[in-house]
Structures are given as structure tokens and as C-alpha cells.
Design an enzyme around this catalytic site. Structure first.
Site, mmCIF file in Angstrom:
data_model
loop_
_atom_site.group_PDB
_atom_site.id
_atom_site.type_symbol
_atom_site.label_atom_id
_atom_site.label_comp_id
_atom_site.label_asym_id
_atom_site.label_seq_id
_atom_site.Cartn_x
_atom_site.Cartn_y
_atom_site.Cartn_z
ATOM 1 N N SER A 1 0.708 -1.297 -0.053
ATOM 2 C CA SER A 1 0.106 -0.147 0.029
ATOM 3 C C SER A 1 0.756 1.067 -0.220
ATOM 4 O O SER A 1 1.961 1.242 0.641
ATOM 5 C CB SER A 1 -0.783 -0.069 1.464
ATOM 6 O OG SER A 1 -1.365 1.295 1.657
ATOM 7 N N CYS A 2 0.367 2.234 -0.740
ATOM 8 C CA CYS A 2 1.241 3.671 -0.669
ATOM 9 C C CYS A 2 0.700 4.468 0.198
ATOM 10 O O CYS A 2 1.173 5.761 0.415
ATOM 11 C CB CYS A 2 1.357 4.258 -2.308
ATOM 12 S SG CYS A 2 2.095 3.316 -3.555
ATOM 13 N N ILE A 3 -0.563 4.133 0.707
ATOM 14 C CA ILE A 3 -1.199 4.936 1.773
ATOM 15 C C ILE A 3 -1.525 4.286 3.118
ATOM 16 O O ILE A 3 -2.180 4.028 3.565
ATOM 17 C CB ILE A 3 -2.383 6.019 1.042
ATOM 18 C CG1 ILE A 3 -3.259 4.840 0.233
ATOM 19 C CG2 ILE A 3 -2.127 7.053 0.189
ATOM 20 C CD1 ILE A 3 -4.429 5.358 -0.240
ATOM 21 N N ASN B 1 3.782 11.116 2.517
ATOM 22 C CA ASN B 1 3.390 9.973 3.488
ATOM 23 C C ASN B 1 4.266 8.800 3.103
ATOM 24 O O ASN B 1 4.662 8.093 4.165
ATOM 25 C CB ASN B 1 2.027 9.830 3.373
ATOM 26 C CG ASN B 1 1.435 8.821 4.186
ATOM 27 O OD1 ASN B 1 1.321 8.975 5.327
ATOM 28 N ND2 ASN B 1 0.741 7.881 3.400
#
Lengths: 102, 157
Positions: free
Chosen positions: A100-102, B28
């Protein structure tokens, strides 16, 4: 590849993640945490339980999910697992690294 | 950690939704890998950290061939709003947080958020117009000084 953790032979990938969750137990978790320079406290275990719950339900893990959980907050998660919390926490919990990138 | 990158510094100078998300996701993503990250909001990028404006960012429908909307149509009233609505819907499907929530996540993750002094003065803004999570207002020189170690990367968006 094979690795001995907590007197047990474990199969891990090249990044050190367990290949077979059935080989995981709390002692293995403790040994993996030690390798990450993390001493597990009861609060860490609550996080690990949360991660296992998500994994069992096949729900993807994300930082936003931690925030939305209502039980934990992102700041605490980063403080407990310094240096990439999702990466470290899943490694210790014996499940695959989240894609996952988030 | 195998990567030699230790700190990612972003300058966000635009307020279209796709640029804001590009900066946010990269900042992020850095934190998630244990890499430090900071964002410097300048010029139109300041809209992204203004309390009254951050929830109303739009995708640009004119001058962007990848939108596949003819420029003449892209300029019609309501086109931007419609395209933005569609994009937000797709983002929500992927569990991407809205701008305000994303800023909270970034701040909680240890990403430093800075406003540009010159742009704040130029747009006649005050500290109270900007989000509470903001770490401060800096000059560009102050921001360069944040690149204080080996392995820093500076990205302009």
C-alpha cells in the site's frame, strides 16, 4: 530461506517476512521485534492483535485505517514502531508486508 | 534500510488536486518507509493549507491533454466541478483520505508542514487562516536549511 528464531526454524523471504503464518507465535514475534530494536509492551501487543484481526478478515492495512479504527492513533503507531510502522509491525506480526502507498 | 534517501523535501506550488495528492502521497510514503519528509507550501500551494479553501480544491480540466476533454469543453461552467467529483469518488474507492484528513495524517506521521513567508505576505494571509497542524512559516532559505544531512532530496511540484 530458513532462519532460526526463538529455537524454531522459520521460513522467511529476503526482507525477513515470514512466509508461513502458522510458524508464528509470540516468542517468534518477540525475537522479530528484538531484531528491529523494539521491546514489545502490552500496547504493542494490542496493535499486533489489531493487525492479526485485519489479516484474518482479509482487510487491507493502511495508515488511514489505523486513524479510522478509533482505538489507535497515527502518532502513537509511529512512536511504537519507529522507522516505518506498518512495515515493522507486520514483520513482527508474521504477516506479509502491505502493498500500500497510503 | 537499503535506500540512501534519508529525507524528502517537497515544495508544493500548485493547488490542483492532482498536484496536492502527488506531494501528499510521496511525503506520506516516505514516512511509511522510515524516511523523513517535509512539505513547503508556496504560491498557489498555500490554498492547500488554508482552512477555508482546502476542501474545495479542483482538478484542472483545461490545458491537460491527459484529461481527454477538449479544451473548449473543459472551460465550460461546471466542468471542473464535475471532473473533480468523479476523481474524488475514485480516490475514495482506493481509501485515499480527503485533503483535510490527509494533512492530519501527515502531521501525526511526523511530516513537517511549512508555509512560505513571501507567499503568505503576498496573499495577505495570517496564521489563523492556515491549518492548526502547520509547523511554521519559513523563508525559502530556512527551508533549504532543513536539508541538513546526507541523503536529502528536494522535489518541486
Amino acid at each position: 530461506m530458513k532462519k532460526v528464531l526463538a529455537n524454531k526454524e522459520i521460513d522467511v523471504n529476503e526482507e525477513g517476512y515470514l512466509l508461513d503464518f502458522t510458524q508464528w507465535n509470540k516468542e517468534v514475534g518477540n525475537s522479530l521485534a528484538e531484531e528491529c530494536d523494539i521491546v514489545l509492551t502490552p500496547r504493542h501487543w494490542e496493535f499486533i492483535e489489531y493487525i492479526h484481526d485485519k489479516y484474518n478478515k482479509e482487510e487491507p492495512l493502511s495508515i488511514r485505517g489505523i486513524k479510522k479504527s478509533g482505538e489507535f492513533d497515527v502518532k502513537e503507531f509511529y512512536a511504537l514502531f519507529p522507522g516505518g510502522p506498518l512495515k515493522k509491525a507486520t514483520l513482527i506480526a508474521g504477516i506479509p508486508k502491505p502493498k500500500s502507498c497510503i | 534500510m537499503a535506500t540512501k534517501v534519508r529525507k524528502m523535501l517537497f515544495i508544493l506550488s500548485k493547488a490542483t488536486i492532482e498536484n496536492a495528492y502527488a506531494a501528499f502521497i510521496m511525503a506520506n510514503g516516505a514516512r511509511m518507509e522510515g524516511i523523513e519528509s517535509e512539505i513547503f507550501f508556496t504560491f498557489f500551494g498555500l490554498e492547500v493549507i488554508q482552512k477555508k479553501k482546502l476542501a474545495h480544491l479542483h482538478v484542472a480540466t483545461v490545458g491537460n491533454p491527459a484529461m481527454h476533454i477538449p479544451t473548449m469543453l473543459g472551460g465550460l461552467p461546471g466542468m471542473e466541478a464535475m471532473a473533480t467529483k468523479m476523481m474524488k469518488k475514485e480516490m475514495e474507492k482506493l481509501d485515499m483520505p480527503p485533503i483535510g484528513e490527509f494533512l492530519e495524517i501527515l502531521s501525526d506521521s511526523g511530516c513537517k508542514l511549512w508555509g512560505c513567508k513571501l507567499a503568505v505576505d503576498m496573499f495577505h494571509l495570517e496564521r489563523k487562516d492556515l491549518i492548526d497542524e502547520l509547523d511554521g512559516i519559513l523563508t525559502i532559505g530556512d527551508f533549504y536549511n532543513r536539508a541538513d544531512q546526507e541523503g536529502c532530496q528536494l522535489v518541486f511540484i
